[in-house]
Design a protein around this motif. Structure first.
Motif, PDB file in Angstrom:
ATOM      1  N   ALA A 380      61.416   9.880  35.090  1.00 20.52           N
ATOM      2  CA  ALA A 380      61.770  11.139  35.760  1.00 20.52           C
ATOM      3  C   ALA A 380      61.167  12.350  35.057  1.00 20.52           C
ATOM      4  CB  ALA A 380      63.285  11.281  35.843  1.00 20.52           C
ATOM      5  N   GLN A 381      60.906  12.219  33.735  1.00 16.18           N
ATOM      6  CA  GLN A 381      60.316  13.356  33.009  1.00 16.18           C
ATOM      7  C   GLN A 381      58.806  13.197  32.779  1.00 16.18           C
ATOM      8  OE1 GLN A 381      63.547  12.756  30.560  1.00 16.18           O
ATOM      9  NE2 GLN A 381      64.445  13.626  32.422  1.00 16.18           N
ATOM     10  N   ASP A 382      58.248  12.095  33.236  1.00 14.71           N
ATOM     11  CA  ASP A 382      56.820  11.854  32.975  1.00 14.71           C
ATOM     12  C   ASP A 382      55.902  12.750  33.792  1.00 14.71           C
ATOM     13  OD1 ASP A 382      57.677   9.982  31.248  1.00 14.71           O
ATOM     14  OD2 ASP A 382      57.023   8.233  32.391  1.00 14.71           O
ATOM     15  N   THR A 383      56.377  13.133  34.966  1.00 11.70           N
ATOM     16  CA  THR A 383      55.649  14.101  35.808  1.00 11.70           C
ATOM     17  C   THR A 383      56.692  15.082  36.319  1.00 11.70           C
ATOM     18  OG1 THR A 383      56.028  12.955  37.902  1.00 11.70           O
ATOM     19  CG2 THR A 383      54.088  12.257  36.640  1.00 11.70           C
ATOM     20  N   ALA A 384      56.229  16.157  36.957  1.00 14.67           N
ATOM     21  CA  ALA A 384      57.185  17.139  37.485  1.00 14.67           C
ATOM     22  C   ALA A 384      58.053  16.554  38.597  1.00 14.67           C
ATOM     23  CB  ALA A 384      56.427  18.360  38.005  1.00 14.67           C
ATOM     24  N   PHE A 385      57.554  15.552  39.311  1.00 12.34           N
ATOM     25  CA  PHE A 385      58.310  14.949  40.414  1.00 12.34           C
ATOM     26  C   PHE A 385      59.508  14.206  39.840  1.00 12.34           C
ATOM     27  CE2 PHE A 385      59.453  12.014  43.735  1.00 12.34           C
ATOM     28  CZ  PHE A 385      59.127  12.653  44.925  1.00 12.34           C
ATOM     29  N   ALA A 386      60.696  14.784  40.000  1.00 10.97           N
ATOM     30  CA  ALA A 386      61.864  14.327  39.241  1.00 10.97           C
ATOM     31  C   ALA A 386      62.656  13.206  39.911  1.00 10.97           C
ATOM     32  CB  ALA A 386      62.797  15.520  39.001  1.00 10.97           C
ATOM     33  N   TYR A 387      62.604  13.150  41.239  1.00  8.71           N
ATOM     34  CA  TYR A 387      63.470  12.195  41.951  1.00  8.71           C
ATOM     35  C   TYR A 387      62.861  10.798  41.943  1.00  8.71           C
ATOM     36  CZ  TYR A 387      67.485  14.788  43.614  1.00  8.71           C
ATOM     37  OH  TYR A 387      68.678  15.452  43.674  1.00  8.71           O
ATOM     38  N   ARG A 388      63.013  10.113  40.834  1.00 12.23           N
ATOM     39  CA  ARG A 388      62.451   8.760  40.704  1.00 12.23           C
ATOM     40  C   ARG A 388      63.510   7.695  40.932  1.00 12.23           C
ATOM     41  NH1 ARG A 388      56.819   8.865  40.607  1.00 12.23           N
ATOM     42  NH2 ARG A 388      56.184  10.803  39.627  1.00 12.23           N
ATOM     43  N   ASP A 389      64.734   8.117  41.268  1.00 14.28           N
ATOM     44  CA  ASP A 389      65.823   7.150  41.377  1.00 14.28           C
ATOM     45  C   ASP A 389      66.397   7.073  42.781  1.00 14.28           C
ATOM     46  OD1 ASP A 389      66.787   9.694  41.333  1.00 14.28           O
ATOM     47  OD2 ASP A 389      68.523   9.252  40.070  1.00 14.28           O
ATOM     48  N   VAL A 390      65.684   7.641  43.758  1.00  7.84           N
ATOM     49  CA  VAL A 390      66.182   7.533  45.133  1.00  7.84           C
ATOM     50  C   VAL A 390      65.329   6.531  45.896  1.00  7.84           C
ATOM     51  CG1 VAL A 390      67.269   9.791  45.401  1.00  7.84           C
ATOM     52  CG2 VAL A 390      64.810   9.567  45.734  1.00  7.84           C
ATOM     53  N   GLY A 391      65.953   5.899  46.876  1.00  5.22           N
ATOM     54  CA  GLY A 391      65.246   4.847  47.596  1.00  5.22           C
ATOM     55  C   GLY A 391      64.442   5.359  48.785  1.00  5.22           C
ATOM     56  N   PHE A 392      64.909   6.473  49.377  1.00  4.67           N
ATOM     57  CA  PHE A 392      64.296   6.892  50.641  1.00  4.67           C
ATOM     58  C   PHE A 392      64.119   8.399  50.701  1.00  4.67           C
ATOM     59  CE2 PHE A 392      66.391   2.909  51.328  1.00  4.67           C
ATOM     60  CZ  PHE A 392      65.435   2.186  52.020  1.00  4.67           C
ATOM     61  N   SER A 393      63.069   8.794  51.368  1.00  2.39           N
ATOM     62  CA  SER A 393      62.801  10.210  51.600  1.00  2.39           C
ATOM     63  C   SER A 393      62.761  10.428  53.111  1.00  2.39           C
ATOM     64  CB  SER A 393      61.457  10.592  50.960  1.00  2.39           C
ATOM     65  OG  SER A 393      61.195  11.951  51.153  1.00  2.39           O
ATOM     66  N   PRO A 394      63.894  10.844  53.672  1.00  5.80           N
ATOM     67  CA  PRO A 394      63.887  11.104  55.116  1.00  5.80           C
ATOM     68  C   PRO A 394      63.358  12.501  55.427  1.00  5.80           C
ATOM     69  CG  PRO A 394      66.145  10.902  54.254  1.00  5.80           C
ATOM     70  CD  PRO A 394      65.218  11.044  53.093  1.00  5.80           C
ATOM     71  N   VAL A 395      62.696  12.635  56.548  1.00  8.01           N
ATOM     72  CA  VAL A 395      62.252  13.962  57.002  1.00  8.01           C
ATOM     73  C   VAL A 395      62.598  14.108  58.478  1.00  8.01           C
ATOM     74  CG1 VAL A 395      59.880  13.164  57.474  1.00  8.01           C
ATOM     75  CG2 VAL A 395      60.327  15.588  57.161  1.00  8.01           C
ATOM     76  N   ILE A 396      63.123  15.277  58.800  1.00  6.61           N
ATOM     77  CA  ILE A 396      63.352  15.606  60.210  1.00  6.61           C
ATOM     78  C   ILE A 396      62.277  16.633  60.540  1.00  6.61           C
ATOM     79  CG2 ILE A 396      65.042  16.423  61.904  1.00  6.61           C
ATOM     80  CD1 ILE A 396      67.128  15.940  59.492  1.00  6.61           C
TER      81      ILE A 396
END
Ligand SMILES: Cc1cc2nc3c(=O)[nH]c(=O)nc-3n(C[C@H](O)[C@H](O)[C@H](O)COP(=O)(O)OP(=O)(O)OC[C@H]3O[C@@H](n4cnc5c(N)ncnc54)[C@H](O)[C@@H]3O)c2cc1C
Length: 475
Positions: A380-396
């Protein structure tokens, strides 16, 4: 008033002469076009992908390289102008244009150079995924990119980058090896693990906050053809499809990517005419492993519920990534919302099946992308993209043609998003957020926000790059 030369910014110009003079002088200083309201090309040049955005910048500068970018940065900084940085122009909030300021349009920078032996590619900061994928596919190689060909590699990669290959190869930003960046003081630097490593860390998920990237170097992987494609189901069977999907994807080899979601059935030959423009649940699985296993891997998607229609088979990777482009021309009205989901719970399924069944337009897309596997193996701290522990990225992703429908469609996106909140993680993927989401930026970066604000203070203390999902410089 004084004559000055910007680092990397070409010949002298008259600092402090005023915005009009500074912009006129740019014409002689940059190699690319400088387009102002008096130019015939202006009305096209000021547009971004989202047709809802109707802004009138003082100038759009088509930058042909780092020195053009540095010149534009110098004028924006010295004249106190808003600066938009435009790659593919796809940002839903329309950050790629502004009122009264200046736009650094990187669209001339489309060159992709592939080193097939090293399995790397260097691509210009205005490149789209269609151009990038075609160039790498010629060598049987690919990296994680967006699912629509006209999206820019720049904005997508800098925000993270979710696509069909993410479970196996990580986000687009996880495949970034180096970036050539023009910083707020006009310097041109190369950021990588070895040089400017703080900047490189921030670029991988921190968006356009830290400088203008004129070229990206990516790691490539041996993916030439995939097996997959769209499968449409009756929307009243969506509950079964989503339950199947969450279980199947959790156990599937990482070579299986793709999404489930909700659409109106497009008028395409693989769907029976009586279904055209009707609400459907959609799955687009993509198997990027050994092709002789493709049919077996995709079969459960065809068996779970009898599809309305399917267009599944072996195809070049770029073909799947441009398959939906004709449905999404530039100029549509757009309003998007997004959050992350740790898992697709029964409660979330109930919300999706209720709201997803009411998708209001043929261009609107609700997608649930899996971001497990390789994405979660990066710390989670290796890159700025922090959400490494969620399974899904929904978009509406609300998109439609007629501005008269704006109020109704925006209300639908918001009510869907609100209903999902009990099942959502805080924050959301910045590339799927809209302009009214600035208050959620800090949540998106969780424990990384403070460090991002410090890197911002180092490279852009005056917040020149503020037309984005903005990270404010630490004080
Ligand atoms: C039709 C569609 C499909 C999409 N599909 C996906 C998908 O599959 N996966 C996914 O992850 N996202 C997807 N997105 C979201 C996409 O990642 C964002 O919209 C992203 O901002 C697009 O990048 P761009 O370069 O096209 O946009 P732009 O509007 O040009 O840029 C967005 C922001 O990025 C920054 N930026 C752009 N270029 C540069 C540069 N060269 N240097 C520094 N900063 C820069 C700026 O802050 C700018 O405001 C999609 C969007 C659309 C509209």
């Amino acid at each position: 008033m004084s004559l000055t030369t910007e680092p990397g910014g070409g010949s002298a110009y008259t600092r402090g002469a005023g915005m009009g003079t500074a912009i006129e002088e740019l014409r002689g200083r940059v190699n690319g076009e400088v387009i102002t309201p008096s130019d015939g090309a202006y009305d096209e040049a000021r547009k971004v992908y989202n047709g809802m955005i109707d802004k009138r910048p003082a100038a759009v500068v088509r930058c042909t390289g780092p020195s053009d970018v540095a010149a534009v940065i110098g004028v924006a900084r010295d004249e106190g102008l808003d600066l938009s940085v435009r790659g593919g122009g796809h940002s839903a909030p329309g950050f790629g244009t502004n009122d009264g300021g200046i736009v650094a349009d990187l669209s001339p920078l489309q060159t992709v150079v592939v080193d097939a032996d090293a399995r790397t590619a260097r691509a210009g900061g205005g490149c789209t995924w269609a151009v990038f994928n075609d160039a790498t596919n010629a060598h049987g190689l690919a990296t994680t990119g967006g699912i629509i060909g006209s999206t820019g590699i720049a904005g997508l990669t800098l925000g993270g980058g979710i696509g069909y290959l993410a479970r196996k190869y990580g986000l687009s930003c996880d495949n970034l090896l180096s970036a050539e960046v023009v910083t707020a003081d006009g310097q041109v630097v190369t950021a990588s693990e070895k040089e400017y490593d703080d900047l490189f860390w921030a670029l991988r998920g921190g968006g356009g906050n830290f400088g203008v990237v004129t070229s990206f170097e990516y790691r490539l992987h041996p993916v030439a053809e995939i097996y997959g494609g769209p499968i449409a189901y009756p929307v009243d069977r969506a509950d079964e499809v989503l339950r199947f999907y969450r279980e199947y994807i959790a156990e599937a080899p990482e070579e299986l990517g793709g999404f489930v979601g909700f659409h109106l059935a497009p008028p395409l030959p693989f769907l029976p005419e009586e279904w055209h423009f009707k609400n459907v649940c959609l799955a687009v699985p993509c198997w990027a492993g050994p092709l002789d296993q493709g049919e077996k891997m995709i079969k459960p998607f065809l068996d779970v519920v009898e599809p309305v229609g399917a267009h599944v088979g072996q195809m070049p990777y770029p073909a799947l990534n441009t398959a939906f482009d004709p449905l999404l021309p530039p100029g549509l009205q757009a309003y998007w919302k997004a959050s992350f989901e740790r898992e697709i719970t029964d409660g979330a399924i109930a919300v999706h099946t209720d709201h997803g069944a009411k998708v209001p337009s043929i261009q609107t897309a609700v997608h649930l992308y899996p971001i497990d596997g390789a994405v979660q193996r990066v710390g989670a701290q290796d890159t700025a993209f922090a959400y490494r522990d969620v399974g899904f990225s929904p978009v509406i992703a609300g998109m439609w043609e007629d501005p008269a429908d704006n109020e109704r469609n925006i209300a639908w996106v918001r009510s869907y998003y609100d209903a999902l909140q009990p099942y959502a993680a805080e924050g959301g993927y910045i590339n799927f957020m809209d302009g009214d989401d600035q208050g959620r930026i800090e949540d998106n970066y969780k424990g990384n926000y403070r460090r991002l604000a410090e890197v911002k203070a180092k490279y852009d203390p005056g917040n020149l790059f503020h037309l984005n999902q903005n990270i404010r410089p630490a004080s």
